[in-house]
Design an enzyme around this catalytic site. Structure first.
Site, PDB file in Angstrom:
ATOM      1  N   HIS A 120       4.026  -2.133   2.830  1.00 26.37           N
ATOM      2  CA  HIS A 120       3.955  -0.966   2.468  1.00 26.37           C
ATOM      3  C   HIS A 120       5.292  -0.572   1.474  1.00 26.37           C
ATOM      4  CE1 HIS A 120       1.042  -0.995   5.722  1.00 26.37           C
ATOM      5  NE2 HIS A 120       0.399   0.171   4.917  1.00 26.37           N
ATOM      6  N   ASP A 165       0.782  -1.240   0.166  1.00 28.00           N
ATOM      7  CA  ASP A 165       0.149   0.073  -0.080  1.00 28.00           C
ATOM      8  C   ASP A 165       0.895   1.205   0.101  1.00 28.00           C
ATOM      9  OD1 ASP A 165      -1.951  -1.771   0.280  1.00 28.00           O
ATOM     10  OD2 ASP A 165      -2.750  -0.892   2.173  1.00 28.00           O
TER      11      ASP A 165
HETATM   12 ZN    ZN Z   1      -2.667   3.250   3.094  1.00 28.32          ZN
END
Ligand code: ZN
Length: 414
Positions: free
Chosen positions: A374, A234
């Site tokens: 991430h 993400d």
């Molecule tokens: Zn996020």
């Protein structure tokens, strides 16, 4: 006698023009008047262009007159009435001259203090005053950008501020390839919304789009009887994304990247490579607003804007979305046809600094797990190098979230 003296000093100062060199491009006219009742300081450019000078002087005269009329009624009040006019001057690509005047006035009346800005844009070849819309290229995109900034920076409905008539009148300046637009807005009192638009983001856009032809890898065939897991990332793309893509490529595996719309154009080549290698891209909103806090219109905008940019920049159409912070509500569900994808394993790579500890969390998986990471930290890449070989050793097959969805459908039918 006193009155005659007053008028003569006024006239004297009014016609006392000081010529000072400013920016080596034009002369400056200065009017200074300082007496018991008023303090006036006016600077404005005397350019090489007669028609432009005429318009500027007309405006200065009008403003000065307005000031005199206003303070005439209030001059019995304490303190001096003040008028200050200053300007900015820019020549753009030898085609246009832009002069923006800023007026600050305090005439003790109920509108005081009062601020007004006024722009004169002059086309050198046509020798006439033109509007902002005559100067900017990519009008539609610039307008869209202005619209979006009003909405998301100021949370103000933008449509009625951006009618054709209004946009022609807003003061602006173009400096170092940035257009700054000043939109006068009434909210208890008058303020200016300040919108900055980097113009170079629109340059040569067509050419680059043509260059960026992304070859999409042939679809993987996955045995539904094998244990599968989906790595997901993400908040990218970022400067760390490239390294992560290279690591995936090294092990010949694929993952899914839930990207932010506002970062896409900065990392086009990285994303193009990402797609070429067979990875999947999902939607993670435009600028990471907490989506459950937005209204339906704003949610739709966050999703559709990101899809639009993916289509425009990479000719890519995502099939899945991960709402920010993994929070979902009915408004989000109703706002999109994309498959909403959350996760089952959280590596906490946004919080944990040690790659080994991140990896330890990332390998606690089972068949069908979706792992959250991430691509916005260097430690995530380090953790991947530990995780991937271990998971491969355990017989897991890495799939994208779309592949996982298809496998789950096949398995249901089996
Ligand atoms: Zn996020």
């Amino acid at each position: 006698m006193k009155k005659i003296l007053f008028i003569s000093t006024t006239l004297f100062f009014l016609f006392l023009c000081l010529f000072i060199k400013k920016e080596q491009t034009e002369e400056v006219k200065t009017i200074i008047k300082n007496n018991k009742e008023t303090l006036v300081a006016i600077n404005y450019p005397q350019t090489k262009y007669k028609n432009l000078n005429k318009e500027i002087e007309k405006y200065i005269k009008q403003t000065y007159k307005l000031f005199q009329i206003e303070y005439e009624d209030f001059k019995h009040l304490d303190g001096k009435a003040e008028l200050n006019i200053d300007y900015e001057y820019r020549k753009i690509e030898n085609k246009y001259v832009i002069v923006t005047l800023t007026v600050n006035m305090d005439a003790h009346d109920e509108d005081s203090p009062y601020k007004e800005m006024k722009t004169f844009a002059y086309a050198l070849s046509e020798k006439k005053i033109v509007s902002l819309m005559d100067i900017i290229k990519h009008k539609e995109k610039v307008m869209q950008n202005i619209h979006d900034q009003i909405l998301y920076k100021y949370h103000i409905e933008a449509e009625e501020l951006l009618t054709k008539e209004k946009i022609e009148k807003y003061p602006f300046m173009i400096k170092d390839d940035t257009l700054t637009l000043y939109i006068k807005y009434y909210q208890r009192e008058f303020t200016y919304l300040v919108i900055n638009i980097p113009m170079n983001q629109f340059k040569n856009e067509k050419k680059e789009t043509n260059k960026m032809v992304t070859k999409i890898k042939e679809k993987n065939v996955i045995d539904p009887n094998k244990k599968v897991i989906a790595l997901t990332f993400d908040d990218g793309p970022s400067k760390y994304t490239k390294e992560i893509i290279n690591i995936l490529k090294e092990y010949n595996i694929n993952a899914t990247f839930f990207v932010l719309g506002n970062k896409i154009s900065l990392y086009r080549e990285t994303l193009s490579k990402m797609i070429e290698n067979g990875n999947e891209i999902g939607n993670h909103s435009y600028n990471h607003k907490w989506m459950i806090k937005l209204n339906e219109k704003e949610i739709k905008w966050q999703i559709e804007k990101t899809n639009e940019i993916l289509k425009e920049e990479l000719n890519y159409t995502p099939t899945s979305i991960r709402p920010t912070y993994g929070s979902i509500n009915n408004k989000i569900k109703e706002s999109t046809n994309l498959n909403i994808v959350l996760w089952t394993v959280d590596t906490l790579d946004w919080k944990i600094k040690d790659p080994k500890k991140i990896a330890n969390r990332g390998i606690k998986v089972q068949d069908g797990s979706i792992i959250l990471m991430h691509d916005a930290h260097s430690r995530t890449a380090k953790a991947l190098k530990i995780m991937i070989p271990k998971l491969l050793e355990e017989g897991y097959v890495f799939v994208t979230v779309e592949e996982l969805r298809e496998i789950n459908l096949i398995r249901k039918k089996m």
